[in-house]
Scaffold this motif. Structure first.
Motif, PDB file in Angstrom:
ATOM      1  N   GLN A  12       9.763   0.132   5.560  1.00 42.65           N
ATOM      2  CA  GLN A  12      10.084  -0.424   6.872  1.00 42.65           C
ATOM      3  C   GLN A  12      11.387  -1.206   6.819  1.00 42.65           C
ATOM      4  O   GLN A  12      11.721  -1.791   5.785  1.00 42.65           O
TER       5      GLN A  12
ATOM      6  N   GLU B 118       0.813  -1.222   0.000  1.00 41.21           N
ATOM      7  CA  GLU B 118       0.000   0.000   0.000  1.00 41.21           C
ATOM      8  C   GLU B 118       0.842   1.267   0.000  1.00 41.21           C
ATOM      9  O   GLU B 118       0.392   2.332   0.400  1.00 41.21           O
ATOM     10  N   TYR B 119       2.096   1.158  -0.435  1.00 39.10           N
ATOM     11  CA  TYR B 119       2.966   2.318  -0.580  1.00 39.10           C
ATOM     12  C   TYR B 119       2.361   3.270  -1.621  1.00 39.10           C
ATOM     13  O   TYR B 119       1.802   2.806  -2.612  1.00 39.10           O
TER      14      TYR B 119
ATOM     15  N   GLN C 281       1.503   3.646   3.133  1.00 39.13           N
ATOM     16  CA  GLN C 281       2.304   3.047   4.200  1.00 39.13           C
ATOM     17  C   GLN C 281       3.768   3.351   3.935  1.00 39.13           C
ATOM     18  O   GLN C 281       4.204   3.373   2.784  1.00 39.13           O
ATOM     19  N   ARG C 282       4.530   3.577   4.989  1.00 35.64           N
ATOM     20  CA  ARG C 282       5.939   3.940   4.833  1.00 35.64           C
ATOM     21  C   ARG C 282       6.799   2.701   4.620  1.00 35.64           C
ATOM     22  O   ARG C 282       6.383   1.577   4.907  1.00 35.64           O
TER      23      ARG C 282
ATOM     24  N   VAL D 242       4.022   9.715   6.209  1.00 29.56           N
ATOM     25  CA  VAL D 242       2.704   9.069   6.130  1.00 29.56           C
ATOM     26  C   VAL D 242       1.766   9.447   7.274  1.00 29.56           C
ATOM     27  O   VAL D 242       0.576   9.130   7.211  1.00 29.56           O
TER      28      VAL D 242
END
Length: 324
Positions: free
Chosen positions: A139, A132-133, A136-137, A167
């Protein structure tokens, strides 16, 4: 029959595009003409992907081409999830030029492995790009780094804070006519790491003006009791522990505490490279010297300690004069 077909392909919020397929004259003896449009994927990727599909289409000539082409497009996007960060990857690779660092892509795990270097020091980590980038960041968990622990915590912690801010809306509300929009976090985060590894080996202690980091790794292996142990202040400047103790324990003791004597760094616009590197100015930091390890700004305590120390020195000098 229409000579143009538009097909919308949707896989995730960030991985979606429209394929515009045009039938050439004497189809299927000539290959299809394919163009792509997308609101979420970069123009850099779309241009490269168009060339890839054009080469692939040559293999479909002489037979029905539409379904094979659409299946290829759908499969390519699923097998190459990093296509959504193509533009950012180009930016990161440009930052790495001439540094000895490298960036490796892992399409199957949707991750990139970074190795940033500065002199004898390095920082390596594997960054996962979520489905979902950019909502979402990116990681990552562990890093492989040979900087002193204080600087590892700084680089790793600040990187995660940069990714988080991309985000998560700030606590302070934006203007009424503005709505927070998540930003891509990959290039912003990796840019900070790369530039930190470039800059840290050249930073100097504001007191002794010698390089903060030793030039050899052997010298870097010191305990937290050593005078050469590095202390990073809240203002961001790095001191040798011994230099900082000396600076804080000697006059003058201005009201409110001592001020950092380091030169301030300002960001400088660099539109061609798409980044804002920091450059040193002639202005002083002007922030109070504070750190959670000690109560460094207790002026009265510092003055009393200094006065007590000077009294002991005078007393010893009197004894020496008497004995001589």
């Amino acid at each position: 029959m229409s000579s143009l077909i538009r097909v919308d392909l949707y896989q995730t919020e960030s991985r979606q595009l429209t394929a515009c397929i045009r039938f050439p004259s004497e189809y299927p003896r000539n290959k299809l003409l394919v163009e792509f449009k997308s609101k979420t994927m970069s123009l850099t990727f779309l241009e490269r992907f168009t060339k890839i599909c054009d080469e692939k289409g040559a293999g479909f000539v002489g037979k029905p081409q539409v379904m094979p082409m659409l299946k290829f497009v759908d499969g390519y996007l699923r097998e190459n999830p990093l296509c959504i960060v193509t533009q950012e990857i180009f930016g990161v690779k440009k930052l790495l030029e001439g540094t000895g660092g490298e960036l490796k892509l892992r399409q199957k795990s949707s991750s990139v492995s970074l190795m940033a270097r500065g002199g004898p020091y390095y920082f390596g980590a594997k960054f996962h790009v979520p489905e979902e980038y950019p909502v979402q960041r990116i990681q990552w968990e562990d890093c492989d780094c040979n900087l002193p622990q204080a600087l590892i915590r700084f680089v790793n912690g600040q990187s995660k804070e940069i990714a988080r801010q991309c985000v998560e809306a700030p606590l302070r509300k934006l203007k009424t006519d503005q709505e927070f929009q998540p930003k891509p976090s990959l290039e912003r985060t990796l840019r900070f790491i790369i530039e930190a590894l470039k800059g840290l080996p050249t930073d100097r202690c504001p007191i002794c003006e010698e390089l903060s980091l030793p030039s050899t790794l052997v010298e870097a292996e010191i305990s937290d009791e050593d005078d050469r142990f590095l202390i990073r202040m809240f203002c961001g400047h790095i001191y040798h522990q011994g230099c900082l103790k000396k600076f804080m324990s000697e006059p003058p003791f201005p009201p409110g505490g001592k001020i950092c004597p380091a030169k301030r760094k300002h960001p400088r616009s660099d539109r061609s490279a798409g980044r804002r590197p920091a450059v040193e100015s002639n202005e002083l930091c002007q922030q109070r010297v504070t750190h959670d390890k000690w109560g460094l700004n207790d002026v009265k305590s510092a003055e009393a300690k200094w006065a007590h120390q000077q009294a002991r020195i005078r007393e010893l000098e009197e004894v020496i004069d008497f004995m001589s």
